[in-house]
Scaffold this motif. Structure first.
Motif, PDB file in Angstrom:
ATOM      1  N   MET A 135       0.846  -1.187   0.000  1.00  0.00           N
ATOM      2  CA  MET A 135       0.000   0.000   0.000  1.00  0.00           C
ATOM      3  C   MET A 135       0.885   1.242   0.000  1.00  0.00           C
ATOM      4  N   VAL A 136       0.473   2.253  -0.748  1.00  0.00           N
ATOM      5  CA  VAL A 136       1.176   3.534  -0.746  1.00  0.00           C
ATOM      6  C   VAL A 136       0.718   4.288   0.501  1.00  0.00           C
ATOM      7  N   ASP A 181       2.843   6.983   1.980  1.00  0.00           N
ATOM      8  CA  ASP A 181       3.379   8.337   2.007  1.00  0.00           C
ATOM      9  C   ASP A 181       2.364   9.292   1.377  1.00  0.00           C
ATOM     10  N   ASP A 182       1.980  10.336   2.101  1.00  0.00           N
ATOM     11  CA  ASP A 182       0.936  11.253   1.639  1.00  0.00           C
ATOM     12  C   ASP A 182       1.289  11.968   0.339  1.00  0.00           C
ATOM     13  N   VAL A 183       2.529  12.397   0.187  1.00  0.00           N
ATOM     14  CA  VAL A 183       2.947  13.110  -1.023  1.00  0.00           C
ATOM     15  C   VAL A 183       2.931  12.164  -2.222  1.00  0.00           C
ATOM     16  N   GLU A 184       3.486  10.975  -2.042  1.00  0.00           N
ATOM     17  CA  GLU A 184       3.492   9.971  -3.115  1.00  0.00           C
ATOM     18  C   GLU A 184       2.058   9.585  -3.482  1.00  0.00           C
ATOM     19  N   PHE A 185       1.212   9.389  -2.479  1.00  0.00           N
ATOM     20  CA  PHE A 185      -0.174   9.015  -2.714  1.00  0.00           C
ATOM     21  C   PHE A 185      -0.910  10.085  -3.518  1.00  0.00           C
ATOM     22  N   ALA A 186      -0.751  11.340  -3.127  1.00  0.00           N
ATOM     23  CA  ALA A 186      -1.440  12.432  -3.820  1.00  0.00           C
ATOM     24  C   ALA A 186      -0.988  12.531  -5.274  1.00  0.00           C
ATOM     25  N   ALA A 187       0.310  12.347  -5.517  1.00  0.00           N
ATOM     26  CA  ALA A 187       0.831  12.438  -6.882  1.00  0.00           C
ATOM     27  C   ALA A 187       0.271  11.334  -7.766  1.00  0.00           C
TER      28      ALA A 187
END
Length: 87
Positions: free
Chosen positions: A61-62, A64-70
């Motif tokens: 599962m992703v 990391d918030d920044v990675e997830f948003a991207a």
């Protein structure tokens, strides 16, 4: 629709997901998966491909918030107008 089995690393519980979409970003393969329900709203998750020493392909599962948003933004552009990706 392609299905994959996800094993929770903390509980070893197996969950089958339907692959809704896939893409590659910065050399990493990502999957947009759901519980596979055809009608109504369903839960969706973003998994990223990771490899082990044995060249076995695993997904996690992703988190990391920044990675997830991207990657969620990429998937929102790839999915059809009937699919809303909220992030």
């Amino acid at each position: 629709m392609e299905k994959i089995t996800f094993i929770d690393p903390q509980t070893n519980e197996e969950t089958e997901f339907a692959v809704e979409e896939e893409t590659k970003l910065n050399g990493i393969k990502y999957l947009l998966v759901s519980d596979g329900q055809e009608s109504g709203d369903c839960e969706a998750y973003i998994l990223k491909e990771v490899s082990t020493k044995d060249d076995e392909i695993l997904y996690q599962m992703v988190e990391d918030d920044v990675e997830f948003a991207a990657i969620a933004k990429v998937f929102s552009e790839l999915t059809d107008e009937d699919t809303a990706v909220e992030y």
